[in-house]
Design an enzyme around this catalytic site. Structure first.
Site, PDB file in Angstrom:
ATOM      1  N   GLY A  10       1.790   1.995   0.719  1.00 46.67           N
ATOM      2  CA  GLY A  10       0.876   1.212   1.795  1.00 46.67           C
ATOM      3  C   GLY A  10       1.443   0.213   2.519  1.00 46.67           C
ATOM      4  N   ASP A  81       3.922   0.164  -8.232  1.00 47.37           N
ATOM      5  CA  ASP A  81       3.365  -0.332  -7.208  1.00 47.37           C
ATOM      6  C   ASP A  81       4.204  -0.241  -5.849  1.00 47.37           C
ATOM      7  OD1 ASP A  81       5.178  -2.237  -7.401  1.00 47.37           O
ATOM      8  OD2 ASP A  81       3.642  -3.934  -7.430  1.00 47.37           O
TER       9      ASP A  81
END
Length: 205
Positions: A10, A81
């Site tokens: 994101g 991540d």
């Protein structure tokens, strides 16, 4: 059977590292974090993107490539991540067309045989929320990030999500605008309820 390999993706400030850490603790998965602060070009990059973008993106690509290589030797589940594809997302926003073509050729060679995540969690949030979270973590090199840059990243991540929905990879998109999964257990549980069906029956205690 392949191990569960989750990538959380994101735009900047959306909460990728925070969710990665919480999921790694919940499921006892290996936690992989991208190298940010060690990039010697990053501060200059945000001051002058056009001049420093190629060096910045190549540094990230080489480090992420090495990290993904190392992940292949880990037998337990992994939660990262980032997805290495983010290099192409960022590069497409910062490089000239000629530079991007060169970068893409290098990317394709390096990633041809890499083990890729089989679960991707796409996080998103409204622009003002992203800006607030970026300000709260107070990284000096992020002070000059412009709204248009964040909006372009949001757009490109949405395109990446749409493209992955048609693949064999398990994907989900979660809007975190009104979620505080770090400090609110109910919000975190809401995310777990969405994630658990994607990871082959893993249950948290």
């Amino acid at each position: 059977m392949k191990k569960t390999f989750i990538a959380i993706e994101g735009p900047i400030g959306v909460g990728k590292s925070s969710l990665t850490h919480k999921l790694s603790q919940t499921y006892h998965f290996y936690e992989e974090n991208e190298i940010i602060d060690e990039n010697p070009f990053l501060s200059n990059f945000y001051d002058d993107i056009s001049t420093w973008s190629f060096q910045t993106e190549m540094f990230f690509l080489c480090n992420r490539y090495k990290q993904f290589q190392d992940i292949e030797h880990i037998n337990s589940g992994v939660v990262s991540d980032y997805h290495i594809y983010k290099n192409k997302i960022f590069a497409s926003n910062t490089l000239s067309q000629d530079e991007f073509d060169k970068f893409s050729r290098i990317y394709n060679i390096l990633t041809e045989d890499l083990e890729m995540p089989n679960v991707i969690i796409f996080l998103d949030a409204d622009l003002n929320v992203l800006k607030s979270r970026i300000a709260k973590r107070n990284r000096s090199f992020e002070h000059h990030i412009e709204d248009d840059y964040l909006l372009n990243l949001k757009r490109d991540y949405q395109r990446f999500y749409e493209s992955m929905k048609s693949s064999e990879t398990q994907v989900i998109r979660i809007d975190t605008t009104n979620l505080d999964f770090v400090n609110n257990d109910a919000d975190y549980q809401q995310i777990l309820n969405l994630v658990e069906p994607l990871i082959g029956g893993y249950k948290h205690e």
